[in-house]
Design a protein around this motif. Structure first.
Motif, PDB file in Angstrom:
ATOM      1  N   LEU A   1       0.843  -1.174   0.000  1.00 53.38           N
ATOM      2  CA  LEU A   1       0.000   0.000   0.000  1.00 53.38           C
ATOM      3  C   LEU A   1       0.881   1.226   0.000  1.00 53.38           C
ATOM      4  CD1 LEU A   1      -2.791  -0.958   2.540  1.00 53.38           C
ATOM      5  CD2 LEU A   1      -2.767  -1.197   0.075  1.00 53.38           C
ATOM      6  N   ALA A   2       0.792   2.024  -1.061  1.00 50.15           N
ATOM      7  CA  ALA A   2       1.606   3.227  -1.164  1.00 50.15           C
ATOM      8  C   ALA A   2       1.303   4.153  -0.010  1.00 50.15           C
ATOM      9  CB  ALA A   2       1.309   3.937  -2.481  1.00 50.15           C
ATOM     10  N   GLY A   3       2.381   4.756   0.501  1.00 51.18           N
ATOM     11  CA  GLY A   3       2.222   5.735   1.563  1.00 51.18           C
ATOM     12  C   GLY A   3       2.261   5.103   2.937  1.00 51.18           C
ATOM     13  N   THR A   4       1.693   3.890   3.107  1.00 53.07           N
ATOM     14  CA  THR A   4       1.693   3.256   4.419  1.00 53.07           C
ATOM     15  C   THR A   4       2.897   2.360   4.591  1.00 53.07           C
ATOM     16  OG1 THR A   4       0.455   1.341   3.637  1.00 53.07           O
ATOM     17  CG2 THR A   4      -0.823   3.222   4.417  1.00 53.07           C
ATOM     18  N   GLY A   5       3.449   1.847   3.456  1.00 55.01           N
ATOM     19  CA  GLY A   5       4.565   0.916   3.562  1.00 55.01           C
ATOM     20  C   GLY A   5       4.122  -0.445   4.078  1.00 55.01           C
ATOM     21  N   ILE A   6       2.798  -0.731   4.070  1.00 57.31           N
ATOM     22  CA  ILE A   6       2.306  -1.983   4.603  1.00 57.31           C
ATOM     23  C   ILE A   6       2.003  -2.951   3.478  1.00 57.31           C
ATOM     24  CG2 ILE A   6       0.519  -3.021   6.074  1.00 57.31           C
ATOM     25  CD1 ILE A   6       2.328  -0.928   7.419  1.00 57.31           C
ATOM     26  N   GLN A   7       2.376  -4.196   3.676  1.00 61.07           N
ATOM     27  CA  GLN A   7       2.033  -5.184   2.686  1.00 61.07           C
ATOM     28  C   GLN A   7       1.452  -6.398   3.396  1.00 61.07           C
ATOM     29  OE1 GLN A   7       5.605  -6.152   0.730  1.00 61.07           O
ATOM     30  NE2 GLN A   7       6.426  -7.326   2.387  1.00 61.07           N
ATOM     31  N   THR A   8       0.545  -7.108   2.739  1.00 58.14           N
ATOM     32  CA  THR A   8      -0.025  -8.313   3.300  1.00 58.14           C
ATOM     33  C   THR A   8       0.100  -9.427   2.285  1.00 58.14           C
ATOM     34  OG1 THR A   8      -2.180  -7.672   2.457  1.00 58.14           O
ATOM     35  CG2 THR A   8      -1.694  -7.078   4.721  1.00 58.14           C
TER      36      THR A   8
ATOM     37  N   PRO B   1      -4.263   6.735   1.194  1.00 61.08           N
ATOM     38  CA  PRO B   1      -3.249   6.231   0.262  1.00 61.08           C
ATOM     39  C   PRO B   1      -3.853   5.738  -1.047  1.00 61.08           C
ATOM     40  CG  PRO B   1      -2.943   5.324   2.463  1.00 61.08           C
ATOM     41  CD  PRO B   1      -4.272   6.006   2.452  1.00 61.08           C
ATOM     42  N   VAL B   2      -3.100   5.874  -2.098  1.00 63.33           N
ATOM     43  CA  VAL B   2      -3.525   5.378  -3.409  1.00 63.33           C
ATOM     44  C   VAL B   2      -3.176   3.903  -3.493  1.00 63.33           C
ATOM     45  CG1 VAL B   2      -3.265   5.624  -5.895  1.00 63.33           C
ATOM     46  CG2 VAL B   2      -3.110   7.637  -4.415  1.00 63.33           C
ATOM     47  N   GLU B   3      -4.155   3.059  -3.736  1.00 65.40           N
ATOM     48  CA  GLU B   3      -3.923   1.626  -3.786  1.00 65.40           C
ATOM     49  C   GLU B   3      -3.395   1.241  -5.165  1.00 65.40           C
ATOM     50  OE1 GLU B   3      -7.680   0.079  -2.840  1.00 65.40           O
ATOM     51  OE2 GLU B   3      -7.549   0.539  -0.699  1.00 65.40           O
ATOM     52  N   ARG B   4      -2.271   0.585  -5.207  1.00 62.70           N
ATOM     53  CA  ARG B   4      -1.675   0.203  -6.479  1.00 62.70           C
ATOM     54  C   ARG B   4      -0.688  -0.926  -6.255  1.00 62.70           C
ATOM     55  NH1 ARG B   4       2.997   4.092  -6.745  1.00 62.70           N
ATOM     56  NH2 ARG B   4       2.885   5.177  -4.759  1.00 62.70           N
ATOM     57  N   ALA B   5      -0.452  -1.708  -7.271  1.00 60.79           N
ATOM     58  CA  ALA B   5       0.471  -2.828  -7.188  1.00 60.79           C
ATOM     59  C   ALA B   5       1.824  -2.430  -7.753  1.00 60.79           C
ATOM     60  CB  ALA B   5      -0.087  -4.017  -7.962  1.00 60.79           C
ATOM     61  N   ASP B   6       2.871  -2.885  -7.105  1.00 59.94           N
ATOM     62  CA  ASP B   6       4.234  -2.644  -7.565  1.00 59.94           C
ATOM     63  C   ASP B   6       4.662  -3.843  -8.410  1.00 59.94           C
ATOM     64  OD1 ASP B   6       6.971  -2.382  -7.900  1.00 59.94           O
ATOM     65  OD2 ASP B   6       7.341  -1.663  -5.866  1.00 59.94           O
ATOM     66  N   PRO B   7       4.872  -3.664  -9.708  1.00 65.48           N
ATOM     67  CA  PRO B   7       5.210  -4.799 -10.571  1.00 65.48           C
ATOM     68  C   PRO B   7       6.596  -5.377 -10.324  1.00 65.48           C
ATOM     69  CG  PRO B   7       5.351  -2.741 -11.796  1.00 65.48           C
ATOM     70  CD  PRO B   7       4.755  -2.399 -10.462  1.00 65.48           C
ATOM     71  N   THR B   8       7.399  -4.737  -9.485  1.00 70.36           N
ATOM     72  CA  THR B   8       8.749  -5.245  -9.229  1.00 70.36           C
ATOM     73  C   THR B   8       8.847  -6.042  -7.934  1.00 70.36           C
ATOM     74  OG1 THR B   8       9.492  -3.262  -8.016  1.00 70.36           O
ATOM     75  CG2 THR B   8       9.701  -3.230 -10.413  1.00 70.36           C
TER      76      THR B   8
ATOM     77  N   GLY C   1      -0.345   6.308 -10.159  1.00 66.27           N
ATOM     78  CA  GLY C   1      -0.801   6.299  -8.776  1.00 66.27           C
ATOM     79  C   GLY C   1       0.151   7.044  -7.862  1.00 66.27           C
ATOM     80  N   GLY C   2       1.454   6.917  -8.138  1.00 62.59           N
ATOM     81  CA  GLY C   2       2.448   7.631  -7.343  1.00 62.59           C
ATOM     82  C   GLY C   2       2.334   9.128  -7.505  1.00 62.59           C
ATOM     83  N   LEU C   3       2.057   9.570  -8.730  1.00 63.59           N
ATOM     84  CA  LEU C   3       1.878  11.011  -8.972  1.00 63.59           C
ATOM     85  C   LEU C   3       0.647  11.522  -8.236  1.00 63.59           C
ATOM     86  CD1 LEU C   3       2.812  13.550 -10.449  1.00 63.59           C
ATOM     87  CD2 LEU C   3       1.415  12.847 -12.403  1.00 63.59           C
ATOM     88  N   LYS C   4      -0.427  10.738  -8.249  1.00 64.28           N
ATOM     89  CA  LYS C   4      -1.645  11.126  -7.533  1.00 64.28           C
ATOM     90  C   LYS C   4      -1.377  11.207  -6.031  1.00 64.28           C
ATOM     91  CE  LYS C   4      -6.471   9.760  -6.828  1.00 64.28           C
ATOM     92  NZ  LYS C   4      -7.529   8.752  -7.171  1.00 64.28           N
ATOM     93  N   GLU C   5      -0.634  10.247  -5.524  1.00 65.31           N
ATOM     94  CA  GLU C   5      -0.297  10.257  -4.092  1.00 65.31           C
ATOM     95  C   GLU C   5       0.578  11.451  -3.741  1.00 65.31           C
ATOM     96  OE1 GLU C   5       1.987   7.536  -0.750  1.00 65.31           O
ATOM     97  OE2 GLU C   5       1.556   6.693  -2.721  1.00 65.31           O
ATOM     98  N   LEU C   6       1.482  11.806  -4.640  1.00 64.97           N
ATOM     99  CA  LEU C   6       2.346  12.954  -4.414  1.00 64.97           C
ATOM    100  C   LEU C   6       1.532  14.240  -4.295  1.00 64.97           C
ATOM    101  CD1 LEU C   6       5.025  14.408  -4.241  1.00 64.97           C
ATOM    102  CD2 LEU C   6       5.265  14.210  -6.723  1.00 64.97           C
ATOM    103  N   LEU C   7       0.540  14.394  -5.154  1.00 60.95           N
ATOM    104  CA  LEU C   7      -0.329  15.574  -5.087  1.00 60.95           C
ATOM    105  C   LEU C   7      -1.107  15.596  -3.771  1.00 60.95           C
ATOM    106  CD1 LEU C   7      -1.677  15.570  -8.759  1.00 60.95           C
ATOM    107  CD2 LEU C   7       0.059  17.094  -7.783  1.00 60.95           C
ATOM    108  N   GLN C   8      -1.546  14.429  -3.337  1.00 61.52           N
ATOM    109  CA  GLN C   8      -2.242  14.331  -2.063  1.00 61.52           C
ATOM    110  C   GLN C   8      -1.313  14.683  -0.903  1.00 61.52           C
ATOM    111  OE1 GLN C   8      -3.888  10.378  -1.830  1.00 61.52           O
ATOM    112  NE2 GLN C   8      -5.645  10.874  -3.121  1.00 61.52           N
ATOM    113  N   ASN C   9      -0.078  14.199  -0.985  1.00 59.11           N
ATOM    114  CA  ASN C   9       0.884  14.480   0.082  1.00 59.11           C
ATOM    115  C   ASN C   9       1.203  15.965   0.185  1.00 59.11           C
ATOM    116  OD1 ASN C   9       0.981  11.785   0.685  1.00 59.11           O
ATOM    117  ND2 ASN C   9       2.988  11.416  -0.242  1.00 59.11           N
ATOM    118  N   ASN C  10       1.243  16.645  -0.970  1.00 63.99           N
ATOM    119  CA  ASN C  10       1.491  18.090  -0.948  1.00 63.99           C
ATOM    120  C   ASN C  10       0.403  18.816  -0.162  1.00 63.99           C
ATOM    121  OD1 ASN C  10       3.872  18.030  -2.429  1.00 63.99           O
ATOM    122  ND2 ASN C  10       2.847  18.266  -4.394  1.00 63.99           N
ATOM    123  N   LYS C  11      -0.838  18.375  -0.327  1.00 62.02           N
ATOM    124  CA  LYS C  11      -1.931  18.977   0.424  1.00 62.02           C
ATOM    125  C   LYS C  11      -1.861  18.585   1.899  1.00 62.02           C
ATOM    126  CE  LYS C  11      -5.103  19.024  -3.542  1.00 62.02           C
ATOM    127  NZ  LYS C  11      -6.409  18.528  -4.087  1.00 62.02           N
TER     128      LYS C  11
END
Length: 324
Positions: free
Chosen positions: A20-27, A54-61, A82-92
């Motif tokens: 999960l982007a932003g949280t650093g949590i994975q299950t 957080p923006v939900e997205r899968a990391d292909p790597t 998704g990372g760009l969207k999260e970045l805009l959210q983080n700026n706010k």
């Protein structure tokens, strides 16, 4: 909340992870022959009002995935958008976090990371946003050629591992120098390997006031602290103290929120690299054990200056954990 994400391929006996982007949590996810099913659960702590969802997205790597070339390309495009969207959210969110800091309110770890990373990410917003909108398919190649253009929200696990491997090569050389310096100071390496002995060590290398310039440079390089082109030893020492103060604060939040065991792979590698813990080619559980040991020892320290013995133990042990 659950998210189901299927890839049209077959895979047996493997296990992928969703971060999960932003949280650093994975299950862990469940893999069946009909495709990949990513079961995701949101982890949150108290007082997270300042942080955007957080923006939900899968990391292909991430390891454990078996993707075709087309699936990888689509995965990268989705991940970076998704990372760009999260970045805009983080700026706010950073504005609300700044208000909390001014009011003397305690931050969560997610908020602390946004506060720390957003200023640098803002500088990369325009060039990276241009790539995402105009030529998203070329982003992996562009980042490979110019890694500095990538905001923290768009750094994949694969990139994190690659950067960590380069850092480990440098740290291996600095580790050898540190061992020699410790021997010159008349300190037994075994004293730096046991947590109960760290607080009892008394030498000039364990105090900022008496720390020699060459030792400041050695520790700063190992910990990835840069002083700039025209920074002198005094300025570098100040930056190093601030970095250790940050790590001490981050350690408290990791412990208070019980995050070490559930950090996503990318965030786990980042946290270890910030503390000088080698990450490349080391098992995930070993990294979690080393990070957990660091945070436990750090809780007994009062701040930047008290962190110096812990840092020296890191230089001396390199790929081993402190015994707590």
């Amino acid at each position: 909340m659950a998210l189901r994400y299927r890839f049209a391929h077959q895979s047996v006996g493997a296990c992928a992870r969703m971060q999960l982007a932003g949280t650093g949590i994975q299950t862990p996810c469940i893999i069946r022959t009909t495709g990949i099913i990513l079961g995701t659960r949101m982890y949150s702590s108290k007082h997270t009002a300042a942080v955007a969802k957080p923006v939900e997205r899968a990391d292909p790597t991430l390891p454990g995935q078996s993707l075709t070339f087309i699936q990888k390309v689509k995965g990268f495009v989705s991940f970076y958008k998704g990372g760009l969207k999260e970045l805009l959210q983080n700026n706010k969110a950073a504005k609300a976090i700044a208000v909390k800091v001014r009011n003397g309110e305690e931050l969560t770890r997610s908020e602390l990371q946004i506060q720390r990373r957003t200023p640098g990410d803002k500088l990369r917003l325009v060039p990276f946003g241009f790539l995402v909108v105009i030529i998203p398919e070329l982003i992996p190649l562009t980042i490979w050629l110019f890694p500095g253009v990538c905001p923290s929200t768009c750094v994949t696990f694969g990139q994190t591992v690659k950067m960590g491997r380069k850092q480990d090569v440098v740290r291996q050389r600095l580790h050898a120098q540190a061992v020699q310096r410790i021997a010159e100071a008349g300190i037994k390496p075994g004293d730096l390997a046991v947590a109960s002995k760290l607080g009892k060590l008394d030498h000039e290398i364990f105090q900022f006031e008496t720390l020699a310039d060459q030792d400041v440079q050695l520790i700063a390089r190992y910990m990835g602290v840069r002083g700039g082109l025209f920074a002198n030893a005094t300025a570098l020492k100040t930056k190093l103290r601030l970095e250790l103060d940050y790590l001490h604060h981050d350690d408290q939040l990791l412990a208070n929120e019980s995050l070490v065991g559930v950090l996503g792979l990318t965030e786990l590698h980042r946290a270890c690299q910030e503390r000088g813990i080698p990450t490349a080619d080391y098992p995930e559980q070993q990294l979690r054990n080393s990070l957990d040991a660091w945070t436990k020892v750090s809780q007994a320290a009062k701040g930047g200056s008290d962190m110096l013995p812990i840092v020296w133990s890191r230089l001396a042990l390199f790929n081993k954990a402190i015994k707590v």
